[in-house]
Design a protein around this motif. Structure first.
Motif, PDB file in Angstrom:
ATOM      1  N   VAL A   8       0.871  -1.165   0.000  1.00 61.66           N
ATOM      2  CA  VAL A   8       0.000   0.000   0.000  1.00 61.66           C
ATOM      3  C   VAL A   8       0.911   1.219   0.000  1.00 61.66           C
ATOM      4  CG1 VAL A   8      -1.711   1.319   1.310  1.00 61.66           C
ATOM      5  CG2 VAL A   8      -1.887  -1.175   1.172  1.00 61.66           C
ATOM      6  N   ARG A   9       0.672   2.097  -0.958  1.00 64.93           N
ATOM      7  CA  ARG A   9       1.537   3.272  -1.111  1.00 64.93           C
ATOM      8  C   ARG A   9       0.732   4.431  -1.674  1.00 64.93           C
ATOM      9  NH1 ARG A   9       2.171   3.909  -6.408  1.00 64.93           N
ATOM     10  NH2 ARG A   9       2.210   2.112  -7.795  1.00 64.93           N
ATOM     11  N   PRO A  10       1.272   5.651  -1.522  1.00 64.43           N
ATOM     12  CA  PRO A  10       0.608   6.794  -2.144  1.00 64.43           C
ATOM     13  C   PRO A  10       0.566   6.628  -3.661  1.00 64.43           C
ATOM     14  CG  PRO A  10       2.234   7.533  -0.540  1.00 64.43           C
ATOM     15  CD  PRO A  10       2.431   6.050  -0.720  1.00 64.43           C
ATOM     16  N   ALA A  11      -0.519   7.027  -4.247  1.00 61.04           N
ATOM     17  CA  ALA A  11      -0.664   6.954  -5.703  1.00 61.04           C
ATOM     18  C   ALA A  11       0.317   7.912  -6.360  1.00 61.04           C
ATOM     19  CB  ALA A  11      -2.091   7.293  -6.106  1.00 61.04           C
ATOM     20  N   ARG A  12       0.731   7.534  -7.553  1.00 57.96           N
ATOM     21  CA  ARG A  12       1.616   8.362  -8.373  1.00 57.96           C
ATOM     22  C   ARG A  12       0.921   8.646  -9.699  1.00 57.96           C
ATOM     23  NH1 ARG A  12       5.887   4.376  -6.291  1.00 57.96           N
ATOM     24  NH2 ARG A  12       5.295   3.058  -8.040  1.00 57.96           N
ATOM     25  N   THR A  13       1.414   9.630 -10.398  1.00 61.88           N
ATOM     26  CA  THR A  13       0.837  10.018 -11.681  1.00 61.88           C
ATOM     27  C   THR A  13       0.678   8.811 -12.608  1.00 61.88           C
ATOM     28  OG1 THR A  13       1.812  12.208 -11.477  1.00 61.88           O
ATOM     29  CG2 THR A  13       1.120  11.534 -13.683  1.00 61.88           C
ATOM     30  N   GLY A  14       1.682   7.965 -12.687  1.00 60.82           N
ATOM     31  CA  GLY A  14       1.669   6.826 -13.595  1.00 60.82           C
ATOM     32  C   GLY A  14       0.700   5.722 -13.233  1.00 60.82           C
ATOM     33  N   ASP A  15       0.067   5.798 -12.066  1.00 66.96           N
ATOM     34  CA  ASP A  15      -0.896   4.773 -11.644  1.00 66.96           C
ATOM     35  C   ASP A  15      -2.291   5.002 -12.219  1.00 66.96           C
ATOM     36  OD1 ASP A  15       1.060   3.619  -9.978  1.00 66.96           O
ATOM     37  OD2 ASP A  15       0.477   4.888  -8.284  1.00 66.96           O
ATOM     38  N   ARG A  16      -2.497   6.161 -12.797  1.00 66.60           N
ATOM     39  CA  ARG A  16      -3.840   6.587 -13.213  1.00 66.60           C
ATOM     40  C   ARG A  16      -4.558   5.558 -14.079  1.00 66.60           C
ATOM     41  NH1 ARG A  16      -3.880  11.540 -17.061  1.00 66.60           N
ATOM     42  NH2 ARG A  16      -3.459   9.837 -18.500  1.00 66.60           N
ATOM     43  N   ASP A  17      -3.886   5.030 -15.099  1.00 66.21           N
ATOM     44  CA  ASP A  17      -4.560   4.118 -16.031  1.00 66.21           C
ATOM     45  C   ASP A  17      -4.925   2.785 -15.397  1.00 66.21           C
ATOM     46  OD1 ASP A  17      -4.420   6.063 -17.978  1.00 66.21           O
ATOM     47  OD2 ASP A  17      -2.644   5.218 -18.945  1.00 66.21           O
ATOM     48  N   LEU A  51      -5.968  12.067   0.559  1.00 63.11           N
ATOM     49  CA  LEU A  51      -5.129  10.882   0.572  1.00 63.11           C
ATOM     50  C   LEU A  51      -5.598   9.989  -0.563  1.00 63.11           C
ATOM     51  CD1 LEU A  51      -3.048   8.995   2.038  1.00 63.11           C
ATOM     52  CD2 LEU A  51      -5.026   8.033   3.242  1.00 63.11           C
ATOM     53  N   LEU A  52      -4.691   9.627  -1.452  1.00 66.00           N
ATOM     54  CA  LEU A  52      -5.000   8.707  -2.538  1.00 66.00           C
ATOM     55  C   LEU A  52      -3.962   7.607  -2.488  1.00 66.00           C
ATOM     56  CD1 LEU A  52      -6.709   7.937  -4.976  1.00 66.00           C
ATOM     57  CD2 LEU A  52      -5.339   9.515  -6.356  1.00 66.00           C
ATOM     58  N   LEU A  53      -4.413   6.421  -2.096  1.00 66.53           N
ATOM     59  CA  LEU A  53      -3.542   5.259  -1.953  1.00 66.53           C
ATOM     60  C   LEU A  53      -3.875   4.213  -3.003  1.00 66.53           C
ATOM     61  CD1 LEU A  53      -3.877   4.676   1.907  1.00 66.53           C
ATOM     62  CD2 LEU A  53      -1.954   5.756   0.711  1.00 66.53           C
ATOM     63  N   VAL A  54      -2.876   3.421  -3.358  1.00 68.70           N
ATOM     64  CA  VAL A  54      -3.106   2.242  -4.188  1.00 68.70           C
ATOM     65  C   VAL A  54      -2.576   1.023  -3.456  1.00 68.70           C
ATOM     66  CG1 VAL A  54      -3.080   3.480  -6.383  1.00 68.70           C
ATOM     67  CG2 VAL A  54      -0.954   2.527  -5.480  1.00 68.70           C
ATOM     68  N   PRO A  58       2.596  -8.003  -6.269  1.00 64.32           N
ATOM     69  CA  PRO A  58       3.619  -8.410  -7.228  1.00 64.32           C
ATOM     70  C   PRO A  58       2.976  -9.205  -8.367  1.00 64.32           C
ATOM     71  CG  PRO A  58       4.229  -9.046  -4.980  1.00 64.32           C
ATOM     72  CD  PRO A  58       2.830  -8.532  -4.943  1.00 64.32           C
ATOM     73  N   GLU A  59       3.389  -8.930  -9.561  1.00 63.26           N
ATOM     74  CA  GLU A  59       2.935  -9.657 -10.747  1.00 63.26           C
ATOM     75  C   GLU A  59       1.491  -9.355 -11.144  1.00 63.26           C
ATOM     76  OE1 GLU A  59       4.938 -12.671 -11.974  1.00 63.26           O
ATOM     77  OE2 GLU A  59       6.563 -12.204 -10.597  1.00 63.26           O
ATOM     78  N   ARG A  60       0.729  -8.623 -10.304  1.00 67.85           N
ATOM     79  CA  ARG A  60      -0.662  -8.292 -10.625  1.00 67.85           C
ATOM     80  C   ARG A  60      -0.835  -6.814 -10.901  1.00 67.85           C
ATOM     81  NH1 ARG A  60      -5.676 -10.626  -9.401  1.00 67.85           N
ATOM     82  NH2 ARG A  60      -6.220  -8.930 -10.769  1.00 67.85           N
ATOM     83  N   GLY A  61      -0.007  -6.001 -10.285  1.00 64.54           N
ATOM     84  CA  GLY A  61      -0.170  -4.561 -10.405  1.00 64.54           C
ATOM     85  C   GLY A  61      -1.151  -4.044  -9.373  1.00 64.54           C
ATOM     86  N   ILE A  62      -1.811  -2.954  -9.690  1.00 66.01           N
ATOM     87  CA  ILE A  62      -2.721  -2.301  -8.757  1.00 66.01           C
ATOM     88  C   ILE A  62      -4.043  -3.062  -8.708  1.00 66.01           C
ATOM     89  CG2 ILE A  62      -4.053  -0.195  -8.339  1.00 66.01           C
ATOM     90  CD1 ILE A  62      -1.599   1.324  -9.474  1.00 66.01           C
ATOM     91  N   VAL A  63      -4.429  -3.439  -7.490  1.00 71.54           N
ATOM     92  CA  VAL A  63      -5.652  -4.216  -7.289  1.00 71.54           C
ATOM     93  C   VAL A  63      -6.651  -3.505  -6.378  1.00 71.54           C
ATOM     94  CG1 VAL A  63      -4.556  -6.439  -7.749  1.00 71.54           C
ATOM     95  CG2 VAL A  63      -4.627  -5.547  -5.398  1.00 71.54           C
ATOM     96  N   GLY A  64      -6.339  -2.276  -5.981  1.00 69.16           N
ATOM     97  CA  GLY A  64      -7.260  -1.530  -5.141  1.00 69.16           C
ATOM     98  C   GLY A  64      -6.787  -0.108  -4.960  1.00 69.16           C
ATOM     99  N   TYR A  65      -7.715   0.729  -4.525  1.00 67.28           N
ATOM    100  CA  TYR A  65      -7.361   2.111  -4.205  1.00 67.28           C
ATOM    101  C   TYR A  65      -8.270   2.619  -3.096  1.00 67.28           C
ATOM    102  CZ  TYR A  65     -11.411   4.214  -6.540  1.00 67.28           C
ATOM    103  OH  TYR A  65     -12.688   4.583  -6.880  1.00 67.28           O
ATOM    104  N   LEU A  66      -7.806   3.675  -2.447  1.00 69.06           N
ATOM    105  CA  LEU A  66      -8.578   4.335  -1.410  1.00 69.06           C
ATOM    106  C   LEU A  66      -8.403   5.836  -1.577  1.00 69.06           C
ATOM    107  CD1 LEU A  66      -8.975   3.495   2.278  1.00 69.06           C
ATOM    108  CD2 LEU A  66      -8.150   5.774   1.679  1.00 69.06           C
ATOM    109  N   LEU A  67      -9.502   6.564  -1.483  1.00 71.60           N
ATOM    110  CA  LEU A  67      -9.501   8.016  -1.541  1.00 71.60           C
ATOM    111  C   LEU A  67     -10.134   8.533  -0.258  1.00 71.60           C
ATOM    112  CD1 LEU A  67      -9.305  10.822  -2.861  1.00 71.60           C
ATOM    113  CD2 LEU A  67     -11.487  10.311  -4.012  1.00 71.60           C
TER     114      LEU A  67
END
Length: 145
Positions: A8-17, A51-54, A58-67
């Motif tokens: 779980v980490r802060p979202a980055r610009t490149g996570d948008r898609d 707060l925008l978290l993702v 590993p091997e799956r990428g982003i599987v959730g987010y929280l705002l």
């Protein structure tokens, strides 16, 4: 899959898609539009009250987010925090991903001095009750569009 493997980490610009399909599928009352999502994404990343978290596997990428957002109140003698959106990919539910995102949101809310962290949910009540949240109020809304 265990919540221990999730990052779980802060979202980055490149996570948008990677977050867009989750946000699009989250909505039940509204129909998110991609252009508005893109604009809001950029603004949220810059907002000190948000707060925008993702959640990334590993091997799956982003599987959730929280705002979440923090704002001042009179009744709580200062700030409170509110989870606006929590979405976990359907294939990863009940794996600890949502719990990991909520744990991070609680840590953030404490760091802002928030008196409490609250949210509204129509479908995930048992999940939040299992995290020691209590049913506290009825949620009302009026569409203004």
């Amino acid at each position: 899959m265990s919540g221990d493997q999730v990052l779980v980490r802060p979202a980055r610009t490149g996570d948008r898609d990677q977050v867009w399909p989750l946000a699009r599928d989250f909505a039940t009352s509204f129909h998110p539009e991609r252009e508005a999502f893109n604009t809001t994404w950029s603004r949220l990343l810059e907002s000190p009250e948000s707060l925008l978290l993702v959640a990334e596997l590993p091997e799956r990428g982003i599987v959730g987010y929280l705002l979440a957002n923090s704002h001042l109140t009179f009744l709580a003698n200062g700030p409170v925090a509110w989870v606006e959106e929590l979405m976990v990919d359907e294939t990863q539910r009940k794996s600890g991903v949502g719990r990991s995102l909520m744990d991070a949101a609680e840590h953030w809310a404490r760091s802002t001095g928030a008196a409490y962290l609250a949210l509204a949910s129509r479908r995930a009540g048992p999940f939040y009750l299992a995290l020691d949240y209590e049913d506290s109020a009825v949620f009302y809304k009026k569409n203004l569009g």
